[in-house]
Design a protein around this motif. Structure first.
Motif, mmCIF file in Angstrom:
data_model
loop_
_atom_site.group_PDB
_atom_site.id
_atom_site.type_symbol
_atom_site.label_atom_id
_atom_site.label_comp_id
_atom_site.label_asym_id
_atom_site.label_seq_id
_atom_site.Cartn_x
_atom_site.Cartn_y
_atom_site.Cartn_z
ATOM 1 N N ILE A 74 0.833 -1.200 0.000
ATOM 2 C CA ILE A 74 0.000 0.000 0.000
ATOM 3 C C ILE A 74 0.870 1.254 0.000
ATOM 4 C CG2 ILE A 74 -1.618 1.317 1.461
ATOM 5 C CD1 ILE A 74 -2.896 -1.374 2.198
ATOM 6 N N ALA A 75 2.107 1.113 0.420
ATOM 7 C CA ALA A 75 3.046 2.241 0.455
ATOM 8 C C ALA A 75 4.440 1.727 0.163
ATOM 9 C CB ALA A 75 3.000 2.940 1.818
ATOM 10 N N GLY A 76 5.305 2.629 -0.273
ATOM 11 C CA GLY A 76 6.691 2.282 -0.559
ATOM 12 C C GLY A 76 7.571 3.498 -0.367
ATOM 13 N N PRO A 77 8.804 3.432 -0.780
ATOM 14 C CA PRO A 77 9.716 4.569 -0.591
ATOM 15 C C PRO A 77 9.207 5.831 -1.290
ATOM 16 C CG PRO A 77 10.925 2.584 -1.197
ATOM 17 C CD PRO A 77 9.482 2.268 -1.399
ATOM 18 N N SER A 95 6.958 6.096 9.091
ATOM 19 C CA SER A 95 5.568 6.573 9.088
ATOM 20 C C SER A 95 4.741 5.935 7.975
ATOM 21 C CB SER A 95 5.523 8.099 8.969
ATOM 22 O OG SER A 95 6.025 8.537 7.715
ATOM 23 N N PHE A 96 5.339 5.720 6.806
ATOM 24 C CA PHE A 96 4.587 5.113 5.717
ATOM 25 C C PHE A 96 4.308 3.644 5.997
ATOM 26 C CE2 PHE A 96 5.684 8.178 1.981
ATOM 27 C CZ PHE A 96 5.123 9.226 2.700
ATOM 28 N N SER A 97 5.252 2.960 6.631
ATOM 29 C CA SER A 97 5.032 1.560 6.993
ATOM 30 C C SER A 97 3.896 1.430 8.001
ATOM 31 C CB SER A 97 6.314 0.952 7.571
ATOM 32 O OG SER A 97 7.347 0.925 6.603
ATOM 33 N N ARG A 98 3.864 2.340 8.985
ATOM 34 C CA ARG A 98 2.775 2.301 9.966
ATOM 35 C C ARG A 98 1.433 2.611 9.300
ATOM 36 N NH1 ARG A 98 6.522 5.260 12.971
ATOM 37 N NH2 ARG A 98 5.303 7.171 12.694
ATOM 38 N N TYR A 99 1.436 3.562 8.382
ATOM 39 C CA TYR A 99 0.207 3.891 7.658
ATOM 40 C C TYR A 99 -0.295 2.666 6.906
ATOM 41 C CZ TYR A 99 -2.652 5.629 3.796
ATOM 42 O OH TYR A 99 -3.663 5.799 2.876
#
Length: 460
Positions: free
Chosen positions: A284-287, A331-335
């Protein structure tokens, strides 16, 4: 860009050379993400491909959505938008009679039946008013690549740099896919929808109606001007029998309440087909990027939560972007983890609601939805049956693969059956090539699912 900046123009010449976030998509998720980013003092450019409102479905706004609109500062605009108020839901689900669930018992108050073109345009205007730049009618879409100091987007003759990309492109999840994400669907639900006009004056109650029938379920809701939107949901293969009008006629013939409700209305001029399956992007998210709304996870319309989850994603994504720009590398990993947890909870709730309808035990549509996952399907495959890949089977299997148990590589499974072999030999050949993949049972369930859809065929 300072908080409270004046509303910018829309010409390409006024685009910023650099901004904190590029938001791809100007629907509810994208527009709300831009509003939330601006409320945190971050700059954003929204790129909306649509030239005009088009046909947008998803009209019901349940009361729990109202506090989210308030957090974004747009609730007053919704209340003043001329949307039809909703008293609640009437459903024939699990029994033949309509039962009422009145919103008077909801702490947030009443719901609304949205005029989606008005609602979506309001959110995009609110993003502009908050100081986000909005580029409408962007054709072709921007080419976005990694640069030495962030993401570089080429829009027309301009080359712009962004620290973060927010994918709000809906179910296509085009940016996430370009970064290697895959979409996993958990069913093959589609909706066929029509907007109906009354023949004469009609007394139309303000409730959302839901009715289960043997082949699927039906949704109807009143809109401004005494119009009615009706959407009928079934599995995608039901469309193959003759297209959306034939499918709509078949489901309406099975209904009691919805058929009576639409009787005073003129026949549908056009049926619009839209995917409605439950699906999610992985990742859902990446770098330097994250997905919001349907680009992250898409939900069954039965949940009436599509817009609410888009707004939640937008608000949480803005917080994650601010933390990321402040140096928080997690923060993106937690999101993303929070989105996955919420989607898992949703899938459990979805299964529970579908299991409430037990009147149609012979219906493939309902039997599929009584399972929490494809892995739960009962095994009925004869291990001695000789199977082979049907003509054009691989092409069709690629679209069917999301329905298979997790971890099964559909192309490799089709390759194992290409020359024909007993079912047990196909499973054994696949497992030998993928010893660390799905379990024997999952592969067997996958083989029988492909056989049921005609992707594999019995021989001999």
């Amino acid at each position: 860009m300072p908080r409270g900046a004046p509303r910018p123009g829309r010409s390409r010449g006024e685009l910023p050379a650099r901004a904190d976030a590029l938001v791809l998509g100007g629907g509810p998720a994208g527009a709300s993400a831009a509003i939330a980013l601006r409320r945190r003092g971050l700059s954003a450019l929204v790129v909306e491909r649509a030239e005009g409102p088009g046909v947008r479905l998803g009209e019901h706004l349940a009361p729990p959505t109202l506090p989210l609109l308030s957090r974004l500062g747009v609730l007053d605009s919704v209340l003043a938008g001329g949307h039809r108020r909703s008293a609640g839901v009437r459903s024939a689900w699990g029994e033949p009679v309509l039962r009422d669930r009145d919103y008077i018992f909801c702490a947030e108050g009443e719901g609304f039946h949205l005029s989606r073109a008005v609602f979506d345009a309001m959110l995009l205007d609110a993003a502009e008013a908050a100081g986000a730049r909005v580029l409408r009618g962007a054709h072709p879409p921007p080419l976005v690549t990694r640069g030495p100091s962030g993401w570089v987007a080429r829009i027309g003759g301009d080359e712009l740099t962004f620290s973060v990309v927010v994918d709000a492109t809906g179910r296509t999840a085009s940016f996430a896919r370009a970064q290697g994400a895959r979409r996993r669907a958990f069913d093959r639900l589609v909706g066929v929808a029509a907007f109906l006009a009354p023949r004469d004056a009609v007394a139309l109650d303000d409730a959302l109606w839901i009715e289960a029938v043997e082949g699927g379920w039906l949704y109807s809701a009143p809109l401004a001007g005494d119009r009615l939107v009706v959407t009928l949901f079934a599995d995608a293969e039901a469309l193959a029998a003759g297209g959306p009008a034939v499918l709509a006629g078949a489901l309406l013939a099975q209904s009691t309440h919805t058929a009576a409700r639409i009787a005073p209305f003129s026949p549908a001029r056009e049926w619009h087909v839209r995917p409605a399956c439950s699906e999610a992007s992985d990742p859902i998210a990446g770098p330097g990027w994250l997905a919001v709304g349907d680009a992250a996870t898409s939900r069954d319309p039965l949940s009436s939560s599509g817009i609410a989850h888009a707004l939640e994603d937008a608000i949480d994504a803005a917080a994650a972007v601010e933390a990321h720009l402040g140096g928080d590398q997690q923060s993106f990993s937690r999101y993303a983890a929070a989105r996955r947890r919420a989607f898992d909870d949703y899938l459990s709730t979805r299964t529970r609601y579908y299991r409430l309808e037990q009147r149609f035990p012979g219906s493939p549509f309902w039997r599929r939805r009584w399972l929490s996952s494809p892995e739960e399907a009962p095994v009925s495959l004869d291990p001695r049956a000789r199977l082979r890949l049907a003509p054009r089977g691989l092409e069709r299997a690629r679209s069917a693969s999301p329905d298979l148990p997790a971890g099964v590589d559909v192309e490799a499974l089709c390759s194992a059956a290409e020359r024909g072999a007993p079912a047990h030999a196909i499973v054994a050949a696949y497992r030998a090539a993928h010893p660390a993949g799905a379990s024997d049972r999952a592969v067997i369930v996958a083989v029988q699912a492909l056989l049921a859809r005609g992707i594999f065929e019995a021989v001999g």
